[in-house]
Design a protein around this motif. Structure first.
Motif, mmCIF file in Angstrom:
data_model
loop_
_atom_site.group_PDB
_atom_site.id
_atom_site.type_symbol
_atom_site.label_atom_id
_atom_site.label_comp_id
_atom_site.label_asym_id
_atom_site.label_seq_id
_atom_site.Cartn_x
_atom_site.Cartn_y
_atom_site.Cartn_z
ATOM 1 N N VAL A 126 0.821 -1.034 -0.031
ATOM 2 C CA VAL A 126 -0.318 0.417 -0.271
ATOM 3 C C VAL A 126 0.697 1.311 -0.169
ATOM 4 O O VAL A 126 0.883 2.339 -0.889
ATOM 5 C CB VAL A 126 -1.163 0.056 1.006
ATOM 6 C CG1 VAL A 126 -2.242 1.611 1.724
ATOM 7 C CG2 VAL A 126 -1.819 -1.177 0.943
ATOM 8 N N TYR A 127 1.916 0.957 1.180
ATOM 9 C CA TYR A 127 2.428 2.286 0.812
ATOM 10 C C TYR A 127 3.498 2.462 -0.316
ATOM 11 O O TYR A 127 3.665 3.866 -1.102
ATOM 12 C CB TYR A 127 3.602 2.153 2.063
ATOM 13 C CG TYR A 127 5.000 2.923 2.063
ATOM 14 C CD1 TYR A 127 4.929 4.499 2.830
ATOM 15 C CD2 TYR A 127 6.666 2.945 1.353
ATOM 16 C CE1 TYR A 127 6.164 5.306 3.152
ATOM 17 C CE2 TYR A 127 7.375 3.605 1.325
ATOM 18 C CZ TYR A 127 6.961 5.135 2.233
ATOM 19 O OH TYR A 127 8.000 5.482 2.506
ATOM 20 N N GLY A 128 3.679 1.823 -1.532
ATOM 21 C CA GLY A 128 3.931 1.932 -2.310
ATOM 22 C C GLY A 128 3.497 2.442 -3.034
ATOM 23 O O GLY A 128 4.296 2.727 -4.190
ATOM 24 N N ALA A 129 2.169 1.586 -3.478
ATOM 25 C CA ALA A 129 0.809 2.765 -4.115
ATOM 26 C C ALA A 129 0.922 3.718 -3.836
ATOM 27 O O ALA A 129 0.789 4.840 -5.380
ATOM 28 C CB ALA A 129 -0.157 1.781 -4.011
ATOM 29 N N VAL A 130 1.262 4.163 -2.715
ATOM 30 C CA VAL A 130 1.029 5.720 -2.456
ATOM 31 C C VAL A 130 2.265 6.809 -2.991
ATOM 32 O O VAL A 130 2.095 7.525 -3.669
ATOM 33 C CB VAL A 130 1.194 5.314 -1.284
ATOM 34 C CG1 VAL A 130 0.513 7.170 -0.752
ATOM 35 C CG2 VAL A 130 -0.297 5.562 0.191
ATOM 36 N N VAL A 131 3.419 5.348 -2.733
ATOM 37 C CA VAL A 131 4.770 6.479 -3.426
ATOM 38 C C VAL A 131 4.945 7.030 -4.627
ATOM 39 O O VAL A 131 4.922 7.874 -5.638
ATOM 40 C CB VAL A 131 5.887 6.083 -3.060
ATOM 41 C CG1 VAL A 131 7.036 5.748 -4.032
ATOM 42 C CG2 VAL A 131 5.681 5.556 -1.140
ATOM 43 N N GLY A 132 4.454 5.811 -5.090
ATOM 44 C CA GLY A 132 4.170 5.629 -7.184
ATOM 45 C C GLY A 132 3.021 6.230 -8.251
ATOM 46 O O GLY A 132 3.046 7.151 -8.862
#
Length: 531
Positions: A126-132
């Motif tokens: 989820v964190y990675g999706a927010v970053v991207g």
């Protein structure tokens, strides 16, 4: 939620600023050097504080430090939005960088301490999706805000987001301190920060002061001496800010080189791409943001695919391929002419988006895979520091070339016609300063004759694109150096083995002893950056 709110705000603010720079320049009567510092002031303080902020989180508790980072970033955003001078804005951006460094250094650690097992993987995803997502939509959001309600609101919107994140952090997040006995490396922090500042300052001021002047030479010599003090100090200390023994492995050198060259090439060129689209093609901020979407969206979609490939394809091959594509993209964008439309950039945007999407997650994965697990936090911090140093020095270095070449290119174009000669006489000695500062459209408005205004704008377009092409050519070479360097240095035998269930298996490589054993979850950074 706390980390994702904060990280979204942080990364969105990095990307939205680029498309607002021309509006900021007009509103605050900024010079070109001032515009460089809007980006560089942030990148420098982020790079300088990143490793120290991680130590502070271990010493005093990550929840409290993350909350301090949020508050500092939000307050600095307020002063950015209220800025009335370039100096006030740049100082506020530097304060934002400090807050950003604290948030970056503690965000993944907070997630790691709150989740374990499969839940941790889901949370990191989820964190990675927010970053991207933040990186992908940043230019469009920045353009919409700047065109709709003004550039100041790209900073003001951070305040309610930051407030919500602070409330969640203080009320719901557990505080954890790691008893490592670590301390702040003041010698390393001061020498590293001062060295970077002097280097970037010299690059930004070199054309104005004279590259051979005592002033600039003193700055460059001082930067080199301070960097020497930093290296010697880090080598001799028991608990350094940056453990130089990490670089015994060629793969760590390769990862750092890849991080630096990626940022110093295509990411540093974002400033000049924005200036081209808004000052030469006369696009609005939102029109500029829309045209960045092919690059940012392709990077967003390519990243998770590349992240999955890291378990099947050697990292050096993926890293080399990604940087090679970035180099090719810059070369494709180095053939712009005065009569070109934005579509001349599209092939480079498409290739560059794929290249960035491949390179980013592989760099993140490799940064934790080439060191023992107890060193993963410092390793990822070092890679992130090299990214920020690449942005700061890339923008400053390319800016030095830009300022050096743009004035003679415009003057040469004006001298080719009688009307242009008349404009040179009308502008006098001030014309060169105006051209270098990017205020040509304002200068053209003061010329009474339509033919003169047209001649000046045409000459500026011609001079800008020829200089722009040179900058893209330099960026292509920088990215190519990164591609070749990673292919040679990132050897598969340097990677630390891991067992099937995702737990790291220690490797006896001479680096695993005496480190800071902070289980901050940095080994999961690759999954985060895959987004």
């Amino acid at each position: 939620m706390a980390v994702c709110f904060g990280t979204f705000m942080l990364l969105l603010d990095i990307t939205v600023v680029n498309v607002a720079l021309p509006d900021i320049q007009v509103a605050l009567h900024s010079s070109f050097a001032d515009l460089q510092w809007v980006v560089d002031a942030y990148a420098l303080t982020l790079a300088a504080f990143l490793l120290t902020a991680g130590v502070l989180g271990d010493m005093y508790g990550r929840r409290g430090m993350f909350a301090i980072g949020l508050v500092l970033f939000s307050l600095a955003s307020l002063t950015c939005g209220l800025s009335t001078t370039p100096l006030m804005l740049n100082l506020s951006r530097a304060a934002q960088g400090v807050g950003g460094a604290i948030m970056f250094a503690t965000s993944l650690a907070l997630i790691a301490q709150a989740f374990s097992g499969k839940e941790r993987g889901t949370a990191i995803g989820v964190y990675g999706a927010v970053v991207g997502g933040a990186v992908a939509i940043g230019p469009l959001v920045g353009g919409a805000i700047t065109s709709g309600i003004g550039w100041r609101w790209i900073f003001f919107v951070n305040i309610p987001i930051g407030a919500v994140a602070v409330v969640i952090t203080l009320s719901k997040v557990e505080n954890a301190k790691i008893s490592t006995g670590r301390r702040i490396d003041w010698l390393g922090f001061i020498s590293f920060s001062a060295s970077l500042f002097l280097l970037v300052y010299a690059l930004v001021q070199g054309n104005a002061k004279g590259w051979g002047s005592t002033y600039i030479v003193s700055m460059l010599v001082g930067s080199a001496l301070l960097m020497g003090i930093f290296i010697i100090g880090e080598w001799r200390q028991d608990d350094p800010m940056l453990d130089l023994s990490l670089f015994h492995r060629p793969a760590m050198v390769g990862v750092s080189l890849g991080s630096f060259t990626l940022s110093a090439s295509i990411f540093a060129m974002f400033l000049y791409l924005t200036l081209y689209m808004q000052t030469v093609l006369d696009y609005s901020p939102i029109q500029t943001g829309v045209r960045f979407l092919p690059l940012t969206m392709l990077a967003f979609f390519a990243a998770p695919i590349a992240g999955k490939l890291t378990v099947r394809v050697q990292s050096r091959l993926l890293m080399g391929l990604g940087l090679l594509l970035v180099s090719f993209a810059c070369e494709l964008m180095s053939h712009v002419q005065a009569t070109s439309s934005w579509l001349v950039l599209l092939p480079g945007f498409l290739v560059g988006g794929i290249g960035v999407g491949i390179t980013n997650p592989v760099l993140a994965s490799a940064s934790v895979s080439v060191v023992p697990p107890e060193r993963s936090g410092m390793s990822t911090g070092a890679a992130s520091t090299f990214r920020q140093v690449g942005i700061a020095t890339g923008i400053a270095g390319l800016g030095a070339v830009f300022v050096h070449q743009i004035k003679p290119a415009v003057v040469s174009s004006l001298q080719s016609t009688p009307v242009g000669e008349a404009v040179l006489v009308h502008g006098g000695s001030q014309l060169g300063t105006v051209v270098a500062a990017g205020g040509v459209r304002q200068a053209a408005a003061t010329i009474p004759a339509e033919a003169g205004r047209h001649a000046l704008l045409t000459a500026y377009q011609t001079g800008f694109v020829s200089t722009f092409d040179h900058l893209m050519g330099i960026s292509a070479v920088v990215a190519m150096v990164g591609a070749v360097g990673t292919l040679i240095l990132v050897r598969q035998k340097d990677f630390v083995p891991s067992i099937a269930d995702g737990e790291w298996k220690p490797a006896d490589d001479g680096l695993s002893g005496g480190g800071d054993s902070d289980d901050d979850g940095s080994a999961w950074t690759a999954a985060a950056h895959a987004g």
